[in-house]
Design a protein around this motif. Structure first.
Motif, mmCIF file in Angstrom:
data_model
loop_
_atom_site.group_PDB
_atom_site.id
_atom_site.type_symbol
_atom_site.label_atom_id
_atom_site.label_comp_id
_atom_site.label_asym_id
_atom_site.label_seq_id
_atom_site.Cartn_x
_atom_site.Cartn_y
_atom_site.Cartn_z
ATOM 1 N N LYS A 269 44.925 36.826 57.623
ATOM 2 C CA LYS A 269 43.988 37.559 56.513
ATOM 3 C C LYS A 269 44.451 39.018 56.483
ATOM 4 N N ILE A 270 44.591 39.458 55.014
ATOM 5 C CA ILE A 270 44.731 40.819 54.797
ATOM 6 C C ILE A 270 43.608 41.472 54.428
ATOM 7 N N GLU A 271 42.918 42.444 55.181
ATOM 8 C CA GLU A 271 41.755 42.882 55.004
ATOM 9 C C GLU A 271 41.674 44.367 54.415
ATOM 10 N N GLY A 272 41.033 44.593 53.339
ATOM 11 C CA GLY A 272 40.581 45.865 52.894
ATOM 12 C C GLY A 272 39.206 46.415 52.886
ATOM 13 N N THR A 273 38.894 47.378 52.254
ATOM 14 C CA THR A 273 37.638 48.038 52.493
ATOM 15 C C THR A 273 36.409 47.309 51.953
ATOM 16 N N TYR B 10 39.001 40.972 50.993
ATOM 17 C CA TYR B 10 40.287 40.503 51.829
ATOM 18 C C TYR B 10 40.826 39.413 50.980
ATOM 19 N N LEU B 11 42.387 39.223 51.614
ATOM 20 C CA LEU B 11 42.906 37.944 50.777
ATOM 21 C C LEU B 11 43.434 37.068 51.909
ATOM 22 N N ARG B 12 43.124 35.850 51.609
ATOM 23 C CA ARG B 12 43.701 34.830 52.435
ATOM 24 C C ARG B 12 44.120 33.466 51.577
ATOM 25 N N LEU C 43 47.100 33.530 46.795
ATOM 26 C CA LEU C 43 46.087 34.098 47.785
ATOM 27 C C LEU C 43 44.658 34.208 47.078
ATOM 28 N N ALA C 44 43.783 33.895 47.571
ATOM 29 C CA ALA C 44 42.344 34.106 47.262
ATOM 30 C C ALA C 44 41.681 35.666 47.683
ATOM 31 N N VAL C 45 41.319 35.983 46.450
ATOM 32 C CA VAL C 45 40.666 37.409 46.899
ATOM 33 C C VAL C 45 39.106 37.231 46.933
ATOM 34 N N VAL C 46 38.746 37.469 48.170
ATOM 35 C CA VAL C 46 37.487 37.137 48.527
ATOM 36 C C VAL C 46 36.595 38.350 48.779
ATOM 37 N N TYR C 47 35.351 38.504 48.109
ATOM 38 C CA TYR C 47 34.480 39.557 48.142
ATOM 39 C C TYR C 47 33.133 39.050 48.244
ATOM 40 N N ASP C 48 32.315 39.442 49.303
ATOM 41 C CA ASP C 48 30.957 38.987 49.506
ATOM 42 C C ASP C 48 30.936 37.549 49.756
ATOM 43 N N HIS C 49 31.840 36.868 50.622
ATOM 44 C CA HIS C 49 31.851 35.450 50.658
ATOM 45 C C HIS C 49 32.279 34.411 49.606
ATOM 46 N N ARG C 50 32.657 35.386 48.517
ATOM 47 C CA ARG C 50 33.133 34.615 47.358
ATOM 48 C C ARG C 50 34.364 34.642 46.663
ATOM 49 N N VAL C 51 35.069 34.050 46.322
ATOM 50 C CA VAL C 51 36.484 33.977 45.719
ATOM 51 C C VAL C 51 36.522 34.673 44.509
ATOM 52 N N ALA D 62 40.562 44.372 41.321
ATOM 53 C CA ALA D 62 41.986 44.142 40.989
ATOM 54 C C ALA D 62 42.821 45.060 41.717
ATOM 55 N N GLN D 63 42.534 46.610 41.412
ATOM 56 C CA GLN D 63 43.522 47.542 42.152
ATOM 57 C C GLN D 63 43.286 47.426 43.689
ATOM 58 N N GLU D 64 42.270 47.100 44.242
ATOM 59 C CA GLU D 64 42.141 47.145 45.782
ATOM 60 C C GLU D 64 42.872 45.988 46.296
ATOM 61 N N ALA D 65 42.662 44.726 45.627
ATOM 62 C CA ALA D 65 43.470 43.552 46.091
ATOM 63 C C ALA D 65 45.127 43.763 45.979
ATOM 64 N N LEU D 66 45.647 44.253 44.652
ATOM 65 C CA LEU D 66 46.874 44.614 44.516
ATOM 66 C C LEU D 66 47.473 45.566 45.332
ATOM 67 N N HIS D 67 46.776 46.549 45.797
ATOM 68 C CA HIS D 67 47.233 47.349 46.851
ATOM 69 C C HIS D 67 47.074 46.933 48.082
ATOM 70 N N LEU D 68 46.509 46.042 48.476
ATOM 71 C CA LEU D 68 46.439 45.424 49.796
ATOM 72 C C LEU D 68 47.770 44.528 49.836
ATOM 73 N N LEU D 69 48.052 43.877 48.632
ATOM 74 C CA LEU D 69 49.112 42.796 48.503
ATOM 75 C C LEU D 69 50.574 43.542 48.562
ATOM 76 N N ILE D 70 50.537 44.780 47.734
ATOM 77 C CA ILE D 70 51.729 45.554 47.698
ATOM 78 C C ILE D 70 52.083 46.096 49.019
ATOM 79 N N ASN D 71 51.079 46.563 49.795
ATOM 80 C CA ASN D 71 51.336 47.162 51.274
ATOM 81 C C ASN D 71 51.553 45.911 51.956
ATOM 82 N N TRP D 72 51.167 44.896 52.136
ATOM 83 C CA TRP D 72 51.646 43.722 52.692
ATOM 84 C C TRP D 72 53.407 43.444 52.540
#
Length: 177
Positions: free
Chosen positions: A3-7, A10-12, A66-74, A105-115
């Motif tokens: 899992k890639i975790e953000g603020t 997270y992505l999985r 990858l699924a983008v998950v927020y508050d237990h929901r894709v 979207a910005q947060e998820a893409l930032h996580l993906l790009i970092n990874w």
């Protein structure tokens, strides 16, 4: 892949329980308007989901979904695939319109790009999109991608010629941010 975790999210990789949520997302004509495929139907959704579910590892032969998950929901779907050039990938993304305008979207893409840059030794990331998709183009700009090309009527999509935009980002540029 871990899992890639953000603020806030997270992505999985996708799990079987995500099938209905993804169907609810991709069945919407507005969501698929600028995508290469038509909205999912009850007839084709299981097969379409299985393709995403199977994409669990980025390699030279396989894409990663990858699924983008927020508050237990894709709430979104990210895809990455090799372009055929050494250490270069292309990304694609789709988000539930109910979550637009909140920076997900910005947060998820930032996580993906970092990874991608930090763990996958990627040199270059690109995104190619329908030029009419202004929110997507704006998102690319906000995350620091540069517009590199605007191709005029280069893609036949859903019965009409459409323009394409290409955005790019180098690892060296990302490291300077």
């Amino acid at each position: 892949m871990d899992k890639i975790e953000g603020t806030r999210l997270y992505l999985r990789t996708f799990e079987p329980k995500d099938e209905d949520t993804l169907f609810q997302l991709y069945r919407q004509p507005a969501v698929c308007k600028y995508l290469l495929h038509e909205p999912w139907t009850p007839t084709n959704s299981a097969e379409a989901f299985q393709k995403k579910y199977a994409q669990k590892r980025l390699s030279h032969q396989t894409a990663l979904s990858l699924a983008v998950v927020y508050d237990h929901r894709v709430i979104g779907d990210l895809s990455v695939w090799r372009t055929g050039q050494p250490d270069c990938v292309e990304i694609g993304y789709t988000f539930d319109p109910a979550y637009s305008g909140q920076g997900f979207a910005q947060e998820a893409l930032h996580l993906l790009i970092n990874w991608l840059f930090r763990t996958q030794q990627v040199h270059r990331i690109q995104a190619t999109l329908d030029a009419r998709n202004t929110p997507s183009a704006n998102c690319c700009r906000r995350i620091g991608m540069r517009e590199e090309a605007h191709f005029i009527q280069d893609w036949w999509s859903k019965g009409q010629w459409t323009d394409s935009l290409v955005f790019g980002l180098l690892a060296a540029e990302w490291a300077q941010k």
